[in-house]
Design an enzyme around this catalytic site. Sequence first.
Site, short mmCIF file in Angstrom:
data_model
loop_
_atom_site.label_atom_id
_atom_site.label_comp_id
_atom_site.label_asym_id
_atom_site.label_seq_id
_atom_site.Cartn_x
_atom_site.Cartn_y
_atom_site.Cartn_z
N PHE A 3 -0.46 5.53 -3.31
CA PHE A 3 0.95 5.88 -3.08
C PHE A 3 1.83 4.73 -3.55
CE2 PHE A 3 -0.19 3.33 0.52
CZ PHE A 3 0.97 2.72 0.94
N GLY A 4 3.13 4.91 -3.45
CA GLY A 4 4.09 3.85 -3.73
C GLY A 4 3.90 3.21 -5.11
N TYR A 5 3.77 1.89 -5.13
CA TYR A 5 3.67 1.14 -6.38
C TYR A 5 2.24 1.08 -6.95
CZ TYR A 5 8.32 -0.41 -4.98
OH TYR A 5 9.65 -0.44 -4.61
N LYS B 66 -9.90 0.94 -3.19
CA LYS B 66 -8.64 0.30 -2.81
C LYS B 66 -8.75 -0.30 -1.40
CE LYS B 66 -3.85 0.86 -1.59
NZ LYS B 66 -2.67 1.68 -1.35
N HIS C 108 -4.41 -5.40 0.96
CA HIS C 108 -3.67 -6.29 1.85
C HIS C 108 -3.73 -5.79 3.29
CE1 HIS C 108 -1.41 -3.09 0.05
NE2 HIS C 108 -0.38 -3.23 0.85
N GLY D 175 -1.73 8.60 6.92
CA GLY D 175 -2.61 7.83 6.04
C GLY D 175 -2.91 6.46 6.63
N ASP E 23 3.55 -3.91 8.85
CA ASP E 23 4.61 -3.73 7.86
C ASP E 23 4.13 -4.33 6.54
OD1 ASP E 23 7.27 -2.67 7.48
OD2 ASP E 23 7.86 -4.72 7.00
N THR F 117 2.48 3.53 14.34
CA THR F 117 2.92 4.12 13.09
C THR F 117 2.83 5.64 13.20
OG1 THR F 117 2.52 4.31 10.71
CG2 THR F 117 0.60 3.96 12.09
#
Length: 203
Positions: free
Chosen positions: A151-153, A174, A179, A12, A70, A8
């Site tokens: 971040f994101g959702y 978190k 996940h 982060g 992913d 990646t």
Amino acid sequence: MTQVLLGTKNPGKIAEALDILSGLPGIRWRTHPDCPFADVEETGSTFLENALLKATAIGRETGLPVLSEDAGLEVPALGGEPGVRSARYSGEPVDVPRNNALLLERLSGADDRQARFVAVAALWLPDGQAFVCSGVLHGRIAESPRGCGGFGYDPLFVPAGAAKTLAEMTLAEKNAISHRRRAIGRMRAILADLLASGELSGG
Ligand code: IMP
């Protein structure tokens, strides 16, 4: 020391993965940009396909064992959307507030606001072996965004049993339930087994 490359370019994700994987004796973790590799187009239709696609392509390019991951959000009331399109849900270029607004719009008036984050970690070895692990975080989509962390959702996602959104939690809170932590944590056990058998170093 066996070298394993994290597939990646996201700083982060690199920091989070190294935190989860620290303390595995015998592995020297390699990361971008010290060990550079080309971008891989995520053309798969599942998280599993995309994680394997990235690990395999980067592994073949560099000749190193590669660990890729992913992830995305699945909402059953929307037929599993945004799914593998999570980053580009509302189109190109990637726009996080627009994605979140679209998700709220599509769920407006819905009784069922259940959702889950899914992560799939894939490990590819130069001898052609491949291993995959999944991690899931169940929760629901809030009525409006709350919090500025993550971040994101994250501002829209309330984990099952929690009152706060992920964006209202500290990074440590978190990361303890995410996940991604579950998927990579499970891969840690596989890496330890491969180290013990000598397969990670090609033995
Ligand atoms: P990636 O492929 O793992 O970078 O994730 C794709 C997209 O899924 C991200 O751009 C986010 O929109 C969403 N996503 C994945 N994991 C998370 C998370 O932990 N929090 C919020 N959004 C996430």
